[in-house]
Design a protein around this motif. Sequence first.
Motif, PDB file in Angstrom:
ATOM      1  N   GLU A 110       0.890  -1.203  -0.072  1.00  0.00           N
ATOM      2  CA  GLU A 110      -0.135  -0.060  -0.169  1.00  0.00           C
ATOM      3  C   GLU A 110       0.922   1.311   0.055  1.00  0.00           C
ATOM      4  O   GLU A 110       0.545   2.216  -0.661  1.00  0.00           O
ATOM      5  CB  GLU A 110      -0.849  -0.112   0.988  1.00  0.00           C
ATOM      6  N   LYS A 111       1.749   1.139   0.708  1.00  0.00           N
ATOM      7  CA  LYS A 111       2.574   2.205   0.771  1.00  0.00           C
ATOM      8  C   LYS A 111       3.621   2.722  -0.436  1.00  0.00           C
ATOM      9  O   LYS A 111       3.938   3.820  -0.872  1.00  0.00           O
ATOM     10  CB  LYS A 111       3.899   2.360   2.280  1.00  0.00           C
ATOM     11  N   ALA A 112       3.771   1.518  -0.910  1.00  0.00           N
ATOM     12  CA  ALA A 112       4.757   1.498  -2.171  1.00  0.00           C
ATOM     13  C   ALA A 112       3.957   2.267  -3.261  1.00  0.00           C
ATOM     14  O   ALA A 112       4.487   2.538  -4.581  1.00  0.00           O
ATOM     15  CB  ALA A 112       5.217   0.095  -2.585  1.00  0.00           C
ATOM     16  N   GLY A 113       2.651   2.266  -3.208  1.00  0.00           N
ATOM     17  CA  GLY A 113       1.737   3.000  -4.490  1.00  0.00           C
ATOM     18  C   GLY A 113       2.081   4.214  -4.578  1.00  0.00           C
ATOM     19  O   GLY A 113       1.451   4.752  -5.375  1.00  0.00           O
ATOM     20  N   ILE A 114       2.886   5.011  -3.812  1.00  0.00           N
ATOM     21  CA  ILE A 114       3.465   6.451  -3.959  1.00  0.00           C
ATOM     22  C   ILE A 114       4.324   6.263  -5.000  1.00  0.00           C
ATOM     23  O   ILE A 114       4.647   7.563  -5.323  1.00  0.00           O
ATOM     24  CB  ILE A 114       3.656   6.927  -2.638  1.00  0.00           C
ATOM     25  N   ILE A 115       4.961   5.359  -5.269  1.00  0.00           N
ATOM     26  CA  ILE A 115       6.121   5.337  -6.345  1.00  0.00           C
ATOM     27  C   ILE A 115       5.449   5.610  -7.632  1.00  0.00           C
ATOM     28  O   ILE A 115       4.577   5.117  -8.019  1.00  0.00           O
ATOM     29  CB  ILE A 115       6.900   4.043  -6.189  1.00  0.00           C
ATOM     30  N   LYS A 116       6.169   6.493  -8.234  1.00  0.00           N
ATOM     31  CA  LYS A 116       5.838   6.904  -9.488  1.00  0.00           C
ATOM     32  C   LYS A 116       6.833   6.685 -10.727  1.00  0.00           C
ATOM     33  O   LYS A 116       8.076   6.457 -10.439  1.00  0.00           O
ATOM     34  CB  LYS A 116       5.441   8.491  -9.597  1.00  0.00           C
ATOM     35  N   LYS A 117       6.562   6.523 -11.847  1.00  0.00           N
ATOM     36  CA  LYS A 117       7.328   6.159 -13.006  1.00  0.00           C
ATOM     37  C   LYS A 117       8.462   7.262 -13.147  1.00  0.00           C
ATOM     38  O   LYS A 117       8.272   8.247 -13.149  1.00  0.00           O
ATOM     39  CB  LYS A 117       6.415   5.928 -14.255  1.00  0.00           C
ATOM     40  N   SER A 118       9.276   6.635 -13.068  1.00  0.00           N
ATOM     41  CA  SER A 118      10.925   7.391 -13.276  1.00  0.00           C
ATOM     42  C   SER A 118      11.162   8.519 -12.361  1.00  0.00           C
ATOM     43  O   SER A 118      11.839   9.083 -12.464  1.00  0.00           O
ATOM     44  CB  SER A 118      10.890   7.919 -14.680  1.00  0.00           C
ATOM     45  N   ILE A 119      10.322   8.393 -11.164  1.00  0.00           N
ATOM     46  CA  ILE A 119      10.493   9.413 -10.098  1.00  0.00           C
ATOM     47  C   ILE A 119      11.550   8.632  -9.130  1.00  0.00           C
ATOM     48  O   ILE A 119      11.019   7.679  -8.449  1.00  0.00           O
ATOM     49  CB  ILE A 119       9.314   9.820  -9.550  1.00  0.00           C
ATOM     50  N   PRO A 120      12.324   9.249  -8.570  1.00  0.00           N
ATOM     51  CA  PRO A 120      13.338   8.777  -7.333  1.00  0.00           C
ATOM     52  C   PRO A 120      12.775   8.113  -6.133  1.00  0.00           C
ATOM     53  O   PRO A 120      11.536   9.120  -5.921  1.00  0.00           O
ATOM     54  CB  PRO A 120      14.384   9.948  -7.116  1.00  0.00           C
ATOM     55  N   ALA A 172      11.770  -6.638  -0.720  1.00  0.00           N
ATOM     56  CA  ALA A 172      11.444  -7.032  -1.978  1.00  0.00           C
ATOM     57  C   ALA A 172      10.124  -6.257  -2.854  1.00  0.00           C
ATOM     58  O   ALA A 172       9.950  -6.061  -3.941  1.00  0.00           O
ATOM     59  CB  ALA A 172      11.103  -8.530  -2.006  1.00  0.00           C
ATOM     60  N   VAL A 173       9.313  -5.863  -1.835  1.00  0.00           N
ATOM     61  CA  VAL A 173       7.862  -5.434  -2.420  1.00  0.00           C
ATOM     62  C   VAL A 173       8.207  -4.140  -2.915  1.00  0.00           C
ATOM     63  O   VAL A 173       7.832  -3.786  -4.129  1.00  0.00           O
ATOM     64  CB  VAL A 173       6.916  -5.338  -1.151  1.00  0.00           C
ATOM     65  N   PHE A 174       9.062  -3.372  -2.301  1.00  0.00           N
ATOM     66  CA  PHE A 174       9.563  -2.047  -2.750  1.00  0.00           C
ATOM     67  C   PHE A 174      10.342  -1.954  -4.207  1.00  0.00           C
ATOM     68  O   PHE A 174      10.209  -1.329  -5.055  1.00  0.00           O
ATOM     69  CB  PHE A 174      10.243  -1.075  -1.665  1.00  0.00           C
ATOM     70  N   GLU A 175      11.149  -3.232  -4.171  1.00  0.00           N
ATOM     71  CA  GLU A 175      12.044  -3.530  -5.393  1.00  0.00           C
ATOM     72  C   GLU A 175      11.238  -3.739  -6.417  1.00  0.00           C
ATOM     73  O   GLU A 175      11.405  -3.231  -7.500  1.00  0.00           O
ATOM     74  CB  GLU A 175      12.961  -4.539  -5.072  1.00  0.00           C
ATOM     75  N   GLN A 176      10.031  -4.602  -6.463  1.00  0.00           N
ATOM     76  CA  GLN A 176       9.255  -4.791  -7.282  1.00  0.00           C
ATOM     77  C   GLN A 176       8.553  -3.733  -7.815  1.00  0.00           C
ATOM     78  O   GLN A 176       8.569  -3.665  -9.234  1.00  0.00           O
ATOM     79  CB  GLN A 176       8.259  -6.052  -7.063  1.00  0.00           C
ATOM     80  N   ALA A 231      10.914  -1.326  -9.683  1.00  0.00           N
ATOM     81  CA  ALA A 231      11.382  -1.815 -11.066  1.00  0.00           C
ATOM     82  C   ALA A 231      10.178  -1.690 -12.059  1.00  0.00           C
ATOM     83  O   ALA A 231      10.382  -1.251 -13.227  1.00  0.00           O
ATOM     84  CB  ALA A 231      11.737  -3.283 -10.915  1.00  0.00           C
ATOM     85  N   ALA A 232       9.169  -1.934 -11.572  1.00  0.00           N
ATOM     86  CA  ALA A 232       7.691  -1.944 -12.757  1.00  0.00           C
ATOM     87  C   ALA A 232       7.800  -0.425 -13.148  1.00  0.00           C
ATOM     88  O   ALA A 232       7.126  -0.085 -14.294  1.00  0.00           O
ATOM     89  CB  ALA A 232       6.334  -2.428 -11.816  1.00  0.00           C
ATOM     90  N   ASN A 233       8.088   0.621 -12.165  1.00  0.00           N
ATOM     91  CA  ASN A 233       8.062   2.109 -12.600  1.00  0.00           C
ATOM     92  C   ASN A 233       9.310   2.630 -13.164  1.00  0.00           C
ATOM     93  O   ASN A 233       9.437   3.913 -13.118  1.00  0.00           O
ATOM     94  CB  ASN A 233       7.548   3.004 -11.223  1.00  0.00           C
ATOM     95  N   LYS A 234      10.108   1.602 -13.431  1.00  0.00           N
ATOM     96  CA  LYS A 234      11.588   2.280 -14.022  1.00  0.00           C
ATOM     97  C   LYS A 234      12.302   3.179 -13.208  1.00  0.00           C
ATOM     98  O   LYS A 234      12.991   4.078 -13.782  1.00  0.00           O
ATOM     99  CB  LYS A 234      11.222   2.798 -15.441  1.00  0.00           C
ATOM    100  N   THR A 235      12.134   2.781 -11.984  1.00  0.00           N
ATOM    101  CA  THR A 235      13.061   3.735 -11.022  1.00  0.00           C
ATOM    102  C   THR A 235      13.856   2.728  -9.989  1.00  0.00           C
ATOM    103  O   THR A 235      13.633   1.632 -10.558  1.00  0.00           O
ATOM    104  CB  THR A 235      12.322   4.665 -10.254  1.00  0.00           C
ATOM    105  N   ARG A 236      14.478   3.296  -9.265  1.00  0.00           N
ATOM    106  CA  ARG A 236      15.232   2.451  -8.102  1.00  0.00           C
ATOM    107  C   ARG A 236      14.948   2.670  -6.771  1.00  0.00           C
ATOM    108  O   ARG A 236      14.504   3.784  -6.373  1.00  0.00           O
ATOM    109  CB  ARG A 236      16.477   2.175  -8.436  1.00  0.00           C
ATOM    110  N   VAL A 237      15.292   1.697  -5.725  1.00  0.00           N
ATOM    111  CA  VAL A 237      15.058   2.247  -4.584  1.00  0.00           C
ATOM    112  C   VAL A 237      16.289   2.748  -3.960  1.00  0.00           C
ATOM    113  O   VAL A 237      17.253   2.033  -4.064  1.00  0.00           O
ATOM    114  CB  VAL A 237      14.621   0.830  -3.485  1.00  0.00           C
ATOM    115  N   VAL A 238      16.434   3.890  -3.310  1.00  0.00           N
ATOM    116  CA  VAL A 238      17.561   4.372  -2.787  1.00  0.00           C
ATOM    117  C   VAL A 238      17.512   4.065  -1.273  1.00  0.00           C
ATOM    118  O   VAL A 238      16.410   4.744  -0.522  1.00  0.00           O
ATOM    119  CB  VAL A 238      17.548   5.938  -2.921  1.00  0.00           C
TER     120      VAL A 238
END
Length: 430
Positions: A184-194, A206-210, A213-220
């Motif tokens: 649910e919290k990973a839902g704020i990840i946007k495409k290509s946004i850090p 692994a949840v955040f990594e997946q 990756a689907a949004n073409k960004t990486r976990v810092v």
Amino acid sequence: MNYSQTLEFLFSSMPTFQEKGVTAYKPGLERIAAFCRHLGNPQRNYFTIHVAGTNGKGSVSHIIAAVLQQAGYRTGLFTSPHLHDFRERIRVDGEMIPKQKVVNFVDKHRDKMTELGLSFFEMTAALAFDYFAQSDVEVAVIETGLGGRLDATNILLPIVSVVTNVGLEHTALLGDTLAKIAAEKAGIIKKSIPFVLGEANAAYDAVFEQVAAANKTRVVYAEREFACEGHELCGNRQHFRMVRRRDGHVLDFDLDLLGEYQCRNVLTALATLDLLHEQTPLTISRRAFVDGAASAARTTALQGRWQSLGERPKVLCDTGHNAHGLAYVAEQLRRSHEGGRLYCVVGFSGDKDIDAILALLPRDAYYLFTQAASERALPVSELAARAAAAGLDGEAVATVPEAVTRAKALAAPADTIFIGGSTFVVAEVL
């Protein structure tokens, strides 16, 4: 309407999660998106930083906002809940939104808000977005209300998204495992946004990594960017020595927040600000960070985070209110009352995992169990009974003011009084 009448309308027609709990929660982005279109999408007029997490997101948001302000940017800050005044939720350069701005907004848009069936939080978020645009804000730090994916703030397209950590809270709404809540919290990840993750955990990384990756960004990972090599309490502030791992750069600075758990929040804020400086149009100097952190609480008027309210006896309060957050508070409590007895004035909301919380609390303290003036508060009689079953020594006191008075009557000058367990409890003593 005047300001009082405006608030009465908002609180009566749009119940708050702060007061009502689950029954006030309205997931989904359709209503807030429609209303913001009606407003002309004000949230697109400035850079935004989106912050979610189970604990620490308020502190992280305030620290980031203070540093951005010190860097010379006109800065908006949207957080929740408030302690005393509704306007605490919406600030520009540390100043609360004027009462008349709240009145004018509701007068102008009340019919549309009613037509769309907005929740209290949706209305508040939209008010913040609109006020920031009117105020010529250059960058705004926006804290989620609950979760992330379906939170009203998730209509933003930020320049960075941040999740501080994931703990078990609001499980009826977000899921009953860390992985489900992380989704649910990973839902704020946007495409290509850090994206910055404050605290790594094998249960949810692994949840955040997946999702990243689907949004073409990486976990810092904040903890992989910086390391805390020194940390000590110095009177009314903490001193930190942080090292940037990629080049060994050392940063010494103070923070005017005293909770030891702030070390984790500082790491998250520092990693986010470093990313903003390196990868976005914002420029944040070392001096801006050092000066901003040193005055973070004062600049943003942040209260209730391991806050000192008196000496002899020492009186402390903290708004930590779930097992994940109270674990850090309890650990610091155990170390903070050496040489005297510890008295704890505590009350909790009824929707928390009370048994898990009680298991964390210091066993050698004497407790004044109480009940805040909130519909969500756990009845003091039930709290006292469950605490006794958990092996905690104490007594039931009907109200927070009475419980504090009783604690002060019992405590000697060398003792420590802690007040907490709920934002509502702390609000009654600040």
